[in-house]
Design an enzyme around this catalytic site. Sequence first.
Site, PDB file in Angstrom:
ATOM      1  N   GLY A 189      49.743 -34.630 -38.580  1.00 34.58           N
ATOM      2  CA  GLY A 189      48.817 -34.586 -37.451  1.00 34.58           C
ATOM      3  C   GLY A 189      47.759 -35.672 -37.508  1.00 34.58           C
ATOM      4  O   GLY A 189      47.003 -35.751 -38.457  1.00 34.58           O
ATOM      5  N   SER A 190      47.668 -36.529 -36.499  1.00 35.06           N
ATOM      6  CA  SER A 190      46.809 -37.688 -36.629  1.00 35.06           C
ATOM      7  C   SER A 190      46.712 -38.437 -35.308  1.00 35.06           C
ATOM      8  O   SER A 190      47.094 -37.943 -34.253  1.00 35.06           O
ATOM      9  CB  SER A 190      47.348 -38.592 -37.729  1.00 35.06           C
ATOM     10  N   ARG A 191      46.228 -39.700 -35.389  1.00 35.93           N
ATOM     11  CA  ARG A 191      45.987 -40.478 -34.178  1.00 35.93           C
ATOM     12  C   ARG A 191      46.087 -41.971 -34.500  1.00 35.93           C
ATOM     13  O   ARG A 191      45.781 -42.412 -35.608  1.00 35.93           O
ATOM     14  CB  ARG A 191      44.602 -40.137 -33.653  1.00 35.93           C
TER      15      ARG A 191
END
Length: 221
Positions: A189-191
């Site tokens: 989960g990240s960006r």
Amino acid sequence: MKLHREGYLIITIGLIILIAIQGLNYYLWTILGYWWLYAILTIGVLVMAYLIIQFFRVPNIKYIEKENEIICPADGKIVVIEEVEETEYFKDKRIQISIFMSPLNVHANFNPISGLVKYAKYHAGLFLVAWHPKSSTDNERTTFVIEHKNGKEVLFRQIAGAVARRICYYVEPGDQAKAGEEFGFIKFGSRIDLLLPLDTQIDVKIGDVVKGRITKIGELK
């Protein structure tokens, strides 16, 4: 489709734990005789095994580079398109495009353009949720800048989220980057942020679901 090397150890440990849980589940079934409980737990073990393996999947996609094209560096959803003041490298105004990656997305990251890697720097930081406005400046992150052959520079940044606790990257200043080749991986989960020149042609909009090495983000002018 292949499994990413960053997942080999986690997958191995995860499957060993799940096999042990399933062995205990079978043992309890033979004692208690509750077939429905055994079935539910078995389904749960299979679902967990699937989720662990699919997180580290990397589709076999061959990207054919096009002149001045900015290719999407990651799977996910466009959550930000706005003009911002970039304070780490350019120290001027840029167009920021942010891609949020959920735990269900492919988490390998790919170079958005070809060119010379001018800058690569890791920053320790917080673990705010990836869509938080301050995650770009306060979270654990790694920033890269590639200079295209036309002289334009593109900055892109891996940002850890509330769950992601490890950013991996494989390029250094002075490397020659090729568009569509893998430069890193973020676990769980990240960006990804892209900081583009103001005159860049933008071909995506907020809410678009994008695919790494497939979706065209825009074009350098």
